[in-house]
Design a protein around this motif. Structure first.
Motif, mmCIF file in Angstrom:
data_model
loop_
_atom_site.group_PDB
_atom_site.id
_atom_site.type_symbol
_atom_site.label_atom_id
_atom_site.label_comp_id
_atom_site.label_asym_id
_atom_site.label_seq_id
_atom_site.Cartn_x
_atom_site.Cartn_y
_atom_site.Cartn_z
ATOM 1 N N PRO A 113 -3.467 -2.359 -4.086
ATOM 2 C CA PRO A 113 -3.423 -3.000 -2.727
ATOM 3 C C PRO A 113 -4.073 -2.239 -1.899
ATOM 4 O O PRO A 113 -4.199 -2.629 -0.635
ATOM 5 C CB PRO A 113 -1.848 -2.446 -2.521
ATOM 6 N N GLN A 114 -4.923 -1.127 -2.247
ATOM 7 C CA GLN A 114 -5.593 -0.375 -1.134
ATOM 8 C C GLN A 114 -6.613 -1.057 -0.316
ATOM 9 O O GLN A 114 -7.236 -2.116 -0.959
ATOM 10 C CB GLN A 114 -6.285 0.823 -2.120
ATOM 11 N N THR A 115 -6.869 -0.383 0.893
ATOM 12 C CA THR A 115 -8.050 -1.062 1.355
ATOM 13 C C THR A 115 -9.356 -0.394 0.780
ATOM 14 O O THR A 115 -9.457 0.646 0.532
ATOM 15 C CB THR A 115 -8.224 -0.449 2.954
ATOM 16 N N LEU B 175 -17.278 -1.946 8.478
ATOM 17 C CA LEU B 175 -16.461 -1.572 9.676
ATOM 18 C C LEU B 175 -15.262 -2.027 9.340
ATOM 19 O O LEU B 175 -14.402 -1.251 9.840
ATOM 20 C CB LEU B 175 -17.486 -2.400 10.762
ATOM 21 N N PHE B 176 -14.827 -2.973 8.723
ATOM 22 C CA PHE B 176 -13.294 -3.216 8.831
ATOM 23 C C PHE B 176 -12.582 -2.957 7.585
ATOM 24 O O PHE B 176 -11.397 -3.141 7.537
ATOM 25 C CB PHE B 176 -13.229 -4.898 9.094
ATOM 26 N N ARG C 259 -13.567 4.317 10.120
ATOM 27 C CA ARG C 259 -14.904 3.910 9.805
ATOM 28 C C ARG C 259 -15.626 3.777 11.293
ATOM 29 O O ARG C 259 -16.675 4.523 11.355
ATOM 30 C CB ARG C 259 -14.867 2.729 9.067
ATOM 31 N N GLY D 38 -3.358 -0.965 6.529
ATOM 32 C CA GLY D 38 -4.748 -1.292 6.168
ATOM 33 C C GLY D 38 -5.690 -1.840 7.213
ATOM 34 O O GLY D 38 -6.819 -1.248 7.090
ATOM 35 N N ALA D 39 -5.297 -2.553 8.089
ATOM 36 C CA ALA D 39 -6.021 -2.919 8.974
ATOM 37 C C ALA D 39 -6.480 -1.814 9.897
ATOM 38 O O ALA D 39 -7.678 -1.774 10.309
ATOM 39 C CB ALA D 39 -5.424 -4.133 9.985
ATOM 40 N N GLU E 183 -16.608 9.495 6.049
ATOM 41 C CA GLU E 183 -15.591 9.006 7.068
ATOM 42 C C GLU E 183 -14.248 9.827 6.956
ATOM 43 O O GLU E 183 -13.566 9.893 8.057
ATOM 44 C CB GLU E 183 -15.469 7.493 6.647
ATOM 45 N N GLY F 61 -0.886 6.445 3.359
ATOM 46 C CA GLY F 61 -1.296 5.343 2.621
ATOM 47 C C GLY F 61 -2.457 5.612 1.647
ATOM 48 O O GLY F 61 -3.075 4.660 1.342
ATOM 49 N N ARG F 62 -2.716 6.620 1.434
ATOM 50 C CA ARG F 62 -3.693 7.182 0.485
ATOM 51 C C ARG F 62 -5.173 6.661 1.136
ATOM 52 O O ARG F 62 -6.131 6.287 0.136
ATOM 53 C CB ARG F 62 -3.659 6.613 -0.897
ATOM 54 N N MET G 129 -7.331 1.170 9.077
ATOM 55 C CA MET G 129 -8.048 1.886 8.497
ATOM 56 C C MET G 129 -9.647 1.863 9.129
ATOM 57 O O MET G 129 -10.437 2.750 8.989
ATOM 58 C CB MET G 129 -8.239 1.710 6.860
ATOM 59 N N GLY G 130 -9.956 0.696 9.651
ATOM 60 C CA GLY G 130 -11.191 0.397 10.140
ATOM 61 C C GLY G 130 -11.470 1.276 11.414
ATOM 62 O O GLY G 130 -12.699 1.586 11.543
ATOM 63 N N THR H 228 -8.650 7.848 -0.052
ATOM 64 C CA THR H 228 -9.329 7.390 -1.614
ATOM 65 C C THR H 228 -10.225 6.357 -1.149
ATOM 66 O O THR H 228 -10.951 6.103 -2.343
ATOM 67 C CB THR H 228 -8.012 7.092 -2.423
ATOM 68 N N GLU H 229 -10.050 5.682 -0.168
ATOM 69 C CA GLU H 229 -10.893 4.605 -0.208
ATOM 70 C C GLU H 229 -12.083 4.557 1.140
ATOM 71 O O GLU H 229 -12.956 3.798 1.420
ATOM 72 C CB GLU H 229 -10.035 3.229 0.499
ATOM 73 N N PRO I 82 -19.501 2.839 2.625
ATOM 74 C CA PRO I 82 -20.128 3.400 4.117
ATOM 75 C C PRO I 82 -21.233 2.641 4.340
ATOM 76 O O PRO I 82 -22.262 2.097 3.504
ATOM 77 C CB PRO I 82 -20.304 4.854 3.576
ATOM 78 N N ILE J 132 0.839 -1.355 -0.068
ATOM 79 C CA ILE J 132 -0.103 0.100 0.007
ATOM 80 C C ILE J 132 0.843 1.221 0.091
ATOM 81 O O ILE J 132 0.488 2.235 -0.680
ATOM 82 C CB ILE J 132 -0.865 -0.090 1.258
ATOM 83 N N SER K 181 -15.402 6.533 2.801
ATOM 84 C CA SER K 181 -16.622 7.268 2.269
ATOM 85 C C SER K 181 -16.412 8.903 2.757
ATOM 86 O O SER K 181 -15.604 9.302 3.356
ATOM 87 C CB SER K 181 -17.786 7.027 2.928
ATOM 88 N N PHE L 238 -5.535 -12.018 8.985
ATOM 89 C CA PHE L 238 -5.890 -11.617 10.223
ATOM 90 C C PHE L 238 -6.778 -12.518 10.763
ATOM 91 O O PHE L 238 -7.223 -12.582 11.993
ATOM 92 C CB PHE L 238 -6.551 -10.206 10.178
#
Lengths: 425, 325, 287, 239
Positions: C115-117, C207-208, A252, A245-246, A283, A273-274, A248-249, A277-278, C121, A60, A280, C217
């Motif tokens: 690779p992005q998350t 949520l995740f 939200r 990445g994890a 958020e 890590g941008r 980011m939760g 862009t992912e 929403p 990422i 909403s 994970f």
């Protein structure tokens, strides 16, 4: 005793294996040995290695940077190369595995005879490569945001360090937003721990108060427990130094549980890590960050960089800080090579020592401090908007890497290789 | 022949540069780890997914002891002893309870994951052993290489590490082969073939399983020490799920019923992974995944047994042709 | 006082529901079919990813979730036809092959989606409990987890399809003799398990989030849960999820999330050491 | 009459509601050669497995020379001198014949003596030419002999043989009968068998199992002419 079965038959297998291994080694060697020895001659390319994670969990941060490095080299070559020689990149995909960083750094220096390595995302990947660069007398450009404190003439940091970033961010949050009561969340590794210490220090120095600091391993996705604790503590602002990445939760779950309308959210890592862009619009909107580069900077240099980057990579999405770091790293190195008049690591190190290496880049002027090999740069306070990008709030000109300058002086101790942990109480 | 091969292997450094030696040394070290698992799995029939626990412990203990300025030979010794003791305790706990096979695998996996998570959680400056910060996620860089006993203040360089790892691999391989010819080893082979019959003959299989588990733990610990010596670095990834799964892959690719197979499997998979990383072919995982899946479908027993079956089939065919003539 | 009890209960239930969701698909594929499916985490990831993509393309979230599950079910069936069906009974080979599949999926997703998350929403908002507020979506998630488990139990116990599947998994040769097309049953059951995993990912994504490497994970937790559950895959999953969820929820809330995870693994070890056949051993029942 | 070498008291075992073994009292004199007969599912193999620690009884006791071995583990019972040949050949298929026997003999003997023992037992079962062959490659009858040889090489005091002649040719069966008589010179033997001719050739006394209970315990001819025994075998030839 007659356990002879199989042993006669299998006895040859070790031989087979060892022979195969040796053969593999020979093949690998003969493939790569050809014509490398004359690399330093005039007209031959200057080789730099780029070791980043194209695959694995850390990519990422790497994918845009790989292109940033390639784009910088492309521009240099189009304008006639360096010292009349073309520049060539050897790319290695370290696959988010530190042991591959070690292996590839060794390969790059011994086999490719690279004059410099650009690469490393995590502090651990950098720390694995630093001793190798040391051992073979080369030079590492580490183009990432990190916790600061590395004092090593064979290492150049071109990204932000905590003091730089937080000395801008926290006073802004406290003075402009009036948010004093703070709750700090950070990723559970060196970067997070050191950043959290600086956060606490700077919050308190500016008359704020820290109610709690918590650390999260990189694979935590469920933030329900900490959100309950945050609500119990009821701070004015939550500072996040969460990574990957994890994590980011968190953004939200924060929005769906607490909401930024009720509590401020500021971060030292968000956007790097941008992430925006992912998320909403709801958020991402309203998160306050401090950065040395965002796509939305309203300068001609930033605009043309973003335009060129999209054209070069053929991707139309947000570029972000790490893509620009790769570009900036190569350009700073190139300036040092030009001023040294020689691409060899030791000559470039001498040039770096002068403190005159700089590059007027997309995010403003970057100049390398000769005493620490860290970079002075402009820091911009920005806030997430609902278009997956950031709006500029305020810019701080030429912030020095103060934390590292407090502990490191390569002019006085040129053989130092320590990573200092700044003394913060 | 075996001696010739050894000599040949030992001569590699005179012909090839450090980069090649460095790559091959890594294979040697990881092959030791694969041996530790295949010895257990192939001969005793217990699949320990937690050999990485002993591997990581070996590496960490060596790093911590050596960086507390004890001499590196002592550090290496302690680095082997600790994981050996750990596997003795763990093995006693599991094997004496006659725990089911798949549960054994899962518990050993859980043990290595616990160690990984615990190590990852040691980032703060509270976690210091002697002079060494454990450093959590980041791992411990700058782990010293082994000192050369007969030269003051000198440590092994890349070629030295190459010789050392090659020698250790050969010794461990030969040692395990010899072990299998002893009375103890014969019972282990019996356990692989038919555990109930061994029990009915009066052998308490638990003694032998535990013995094998401890021996394998020692080999994995040794591999961990050498890995720290090779890479001058230890980190929590030594323990992680990826590495634990990779060992299984190396062993299966090579064929678990032999000791030489896993060495070949390690060499193949590690070489391929490293090579793919330099090719800029996009996602290494994509290629690796496709290869592994195909492998299972095409080679049931692993590469080495399949190849040797193929060879003997060809030999039989040739013999029958000759006989026909 | 009521607030504190309620927030405790919420933490624990939320944690239990996560354990249930991530283990459901595996309870079918590993618990019933005895396929060591190391691609389970990637099935979850695909569900999350597809759900985010669908919702991003304008499909309503609550339609995207089942659709994503369905697509992953199809992916599972393709995987079963191409690879898994040659490997039934070769337990360890399924481990290797599904590990290959897992790498392949991660690589393919990174190549095609980056690779992005990714995420999507949800706008259900939150409800407040005095000083605390709780996301409505997470309450819905708890309900869904238990509802899915109950539905699965009913399908397995009460329907003809459930009976056919159970017969086939217990004795394929006998089932074949009874005129059941076991090949088809294996295929569909695998697809069903994959669909459950995909559904889980889709439920979790708001949520995740979804990133290509997120499968790692969940995979270890899911295996520990299903194995600790023992020979009755569904009852066992419920029992083990409740136990682990309770420990994780309570410990993580009171201390840190690392300690929560470590204590779960530790309890799992003790449990397997002293109840080596899992918690449902000796219980009468079928699933 | 001397004290029994083996005795069971009210031995019981239930599998999923079915009483496989139902309160069996069984006793065996030292030196005896006894046959157990009965239709399939009568509980004979289960009985053997409980004597050797392969199944744990639900109730009752097993005594070997007066010592309670009910709860002993399989290897402990093996050490006390009970050897068993299971119904399905239970050997080390991936090892050679010699290796199989060495594994058995090495448990009680030092290396050199074990080698002598292996040679002796090999001769007894007439498998010398096969010594180096993998057991997995041998014919079914030969694998049975390997297993019997393994049991013998352990020098047991009590030998349990579950269907020793199953799947053997006529000559092999005769050879096996002779082998069993030889074994009986040094050890007490119990054999489960279906082949009545074979039984007549080795045993004087038989115990008939039916539905987990002992139906009749008599000398061979009397037992085989018993009405009840004929009834339970009805529809099934005594072959």
């Amino acid at each position: 005793m007659s356990f002879t079965h199989g042993q006669e038959g299998r006895g040859g297998m070790l031989r087979c294996v060892l022979t195969a291994l040796a053969a593999m080694g020979l093949a690998a060697a003969s493939l790569t040995d050809a014509g490398q020895d004359a690399a330093a001659q005039e007209g031959h390319p200057i080789v730099i290695a780029n070791i980043l994670d194209r695959s694995g969990g850390l990519n990422i941060y790497s994918l845009k940077q790989i292109q940033g490095v390639a784009m910088a080299v492309d521009e240099i070559n189009k304008s006639g190369g360096l010292l009349g020689r073309p520049v060539e990149i050897r790319f290695y995909d370290s696959q988010s595995d530190n042991t591959l960083n070690a292996q590839y750094a060794t390969n790059a220096l011994l086999r490719d005879k690279a004059d410099a390595i650009h690469g490393g995302i995590t502090s651990s990947s950098r720390e694995v490569m630093r001793p190798i660069v040391q051992r073979f007398g080369s030079l590492l450009f580490y183009n990432a945001l990190y916790e600061g404190g590395v004092c090593d003439r064979r290492h150049v940091s071109t990204g932000m360090v905590p003091a730089q970033q937080l000395e801008a961010l926290i006073p802004y949050v406290i003075n402009e937003k009036g948010a004093r009561k703070s709750y700090i969340l950070a990723a559970d590794y060196n970067y997070g721990h050191i950043t959290a210490k600086w956060m606490k220090n700077i919050v308190e120095a500016n008359g704020g108060e820290v109610v709690n600091i918590e650390f999260f391993p990189l694979d935590v996705t469920n933030f329900a427990p900490v959100l309950a604790r945050i609500q119990e503590a009821a701070p004015d602002v939550v500072y996040s130094a969460l990574v990957g990445g994890a994590h980011m939760g968190f953004y939200r779950q924060f929005e769906s549980t607490v909401g930024k309308d009720n509590m401020l959210l500021a971060s030292s890592t968000y956007g790097v890590g941008r992430e925006q862009t992912e998320l909403s619009p709801e958020e991402g909107r309203g998160i306050i960050i401090a950065t040395s580069f965002v796509d939305g900077l309203d300068t001609p240099a930033a605009k043309s960089f973003v335009e060129n980057f999209k054209a070069f990579s053929g991707e139309d999405d947000y570029v972000g800080e790490y893509g620009e770091y790769g570009y900036r790293g190569v350009m700073l190195w190139a300036d040092a090579v030009r001023k040294a008049g020689d691409a060899s690591p030791d000559a470039v190190i001498m040039a770096l020592k002068s403190g005159e290496i700089s590059f007027d880049g997309p995010g403003g002027l970057y100049s390398i401090d000769g005493k620490t090999n860290h970079t002075t740069m402009d820091i911009h306070i920005a806030v997430g908007n609902d278009k997956g990008s950031f709006d500029l709030l305020q810019s701080f000109s030429q912030q020095p890497p103060l934390d590292t300058q407090l502990v490191c002086d390569l002019h006085a101790n040129p053989d130092d290789t320590t990573q200092y942990e700044p003394e913060v109480q | 022949m075996a001696i010739l091969t050894t000599v040949g292997l030992m001569a590699v450094p005179s012909f090839y540069d450090f980069a090649v030696q460095y790559d091959i040394s890594k294979i040697f070290v990881l092959a030791l780890l694969a041996l530790s698992m295949s010895f257990l799995w192939g001969y005793v029939g217990i699949l320990s997914l937690g050999q990485t626990a002993m591997f990581g412990l070996g590496g960490y203990v060596y790093a911590i002891v050596a960086m507390n300025s004890v001499d590196t030979a002592t550090a290496a010794l302690i680095g082997i002893v600790c994981p050996t003791l750990f596997s003795a305790v763990l093995g006693y706990f599991l094997i004496w309870g006659r725990i089911g096979d798949i549960y054994f695998s899962v518990i050993t996996l859980a043990v290595t994951l616990i160690l990984e998570k615990a190590i990852r959680a040691t980032s703060g400056d509270r976690f210091v052993i002697g002079k060494v910060r454990l450093n959590g996620q980041n791992g411990i860089p700058g782990v010293p290489s082994l000192e050369i006993p007969w030269e003051a203040k000198a440590t092994l360089f890349i070629d030295g590490v190459y010789y050392l790892t090659a020698a250790v691999l050969i010794l461990v391989y030969v040692g395990l082969r010899l072990t299998l010819t002893t009375g103890f080893g014969q019972v282990l082979v019996g356990l692989r073939e038919n555990r109930r019959r061994v029990e009915l003959l009066g052998y308490d299989s638990r003694h032998y399983c535990l013995g094998a588990f401890v021996l394998a733990g020692a080999v994995a610990g040794l591999a961990g020490v050498l890995f720290a010596v090779w890479g001058n670095f230890v980190g929590p990834s030594l323990f992680d799920l990826d590495r634990a799964a990779q060992i299984v892959i190396w062993v299966i690719v090579g064929g678990r019923m032999t000791l030489a197979g896993p060495i070949l499997g390690t060499a193949l998979v590690v070489t391929l992974t490293t090579w793919l990383g330099t090719q800029g072919v996009g996602q290494v995982t994509l290629a690796l995944g496709a290869m592994l899946t195909l492998f299972v479908l095409l080679f049931k027993k692993g590469l080495l047994p399949t190849l040797s079956e193929l060879l003997s089939a060809v030999a039989r065919w040739a013999a029958s042709r000759r006989a026909a003539r | 006082m009521f607030e504190v009890v309620a927030i405790y209960a919420y933490q624990i239930l939320f944690s239990i529901s996560i354990f249930i969701l991530i283990s459901l698909g595996l309870a079918v594929i590993f618990g019933m079919m005895k396929v060591i499916n190391l691609a389970h985490g990637e099935f979850i990831m695909l569900g999350a990813l597809f759900c985010a993509q669908l919702a991003g393309a304008g499909v309503p979230l609550f339609l995207s979730i089942p659709l994503a599950g369905l697509i992953v079910g199809l992916v599972g069936i393709v995987g079963e036809r191409l690879v898994i069906r040659y490997l039934y009974g070769r337990v360890l080979d399924t481990l290797l092959a599904t590990w290959g599949m897992s790498l392949l999926i991660v690589g393919a997703v990174t190549t095609f989606f980056g690779p992005q998350t990714a995420s999507t929403p949800q706008d259900l908002g939150n409800i407040s409990l005095g000083t605390f507020s709780i996301s409505v979506y997470s309450l819905l998630m708890i309900l869904l987890a238990f509802a899915l488990l109950a539905a699965l139990y009913l399908v397995w116990r009460m329907t003809r399809a459930g009976l056919i599947v159970r017969t086939t998994m217990q004795n394929a040769a006998m089932a074949q003799a009874l005129g059941i097309d076991t090949d088809r049953v294996f295929m569909l059951t695998f697809g069903f398990g994959a669909a459950l995993a995909g559904l889980t990912g889709a439920i979790l994504v708001p949520l995740f989030g979804a990133s290509p490497t997120m499968g790692a994970f969940y995979i270890a937790k899911a295996f520990v849960t299903v194995i600790a559950g023992g020979p009755l895959p569904l009852t066992g999953t419920l029992a083990a999820s409740s136990l682990f969820g309770m420990i994780d929820g309570a410990v993580a809330y009171l201390t840190t999330s690392v300690l929560g995870e470590i204590s779960v693994l530790f309890v799992a070890i003790l449990l397997l050491r002293f109840l080596p056949k899992g918690v449902t051993r000796g219980l009468k029942g079928r699933v | 009459m001397s004290a029994p070498i083996l005795e069971t008291r009210q031995l019981s075992k239930t599998f999923g509601g079915v009483k496989a073994i139902d309160r069996i009292d069984f006793s065996l004199a030292p030196g005896e050669l006894r046959c157990l007969i009965g239709p399939n599912g009568a509980g004979k193999s289960t009985f053997f497995k409980m004597l050797t620690g392969q199944h744990r009884p639900d109730g009752g006791q097993v005594l070997l020379n007066g010592q309670d071995i009910t709860a002993a583990a399989a290897h402990e019972i093996g050490r006390l001198g009970i050897g068993i040949k299971n119904q399905i050949p239970d050997v080390f298929d991936g090892l050679s014949v010699a290796e199989n026997l060495t594994l058995a003999a090495r448990f009680i003997l030092p290396k050199a003596a074990a080698a002598r023992k292996v040679a002796e037992v090999l001769a007894r079962v007439q498998l010398e030419p096969m010594a180096g062959r993998l057991v997995g490659e041998l014919a079914h009858g030969q694998r049975q002999w390997v297993e019997i040889a393994m049991v013998v090489a352990r020098e047991p005091i009590l030998v349990l043989l579950d269907e020793p002649s199953a799947g053997m040719s006529v000559e092999e069966t005769a050879r096996t009968a002779e082998l069993i008589r030889e074994i009986n010179r040094e050890a007490t033997v119990v054999a489960v068998e279906h082949n009545m001719q074979f039984i007549r050739s080795i045993a004087s006394r038989v115990t008939v199992f039916h539905r987990g209970r002992i139906l009749v315990e008599e000398n061979v001819d009397k037992a085989l002419s018993d009405r009840r025994v004929r009834d339970v075998y009805l529809g099934r030839s005594a072959a």
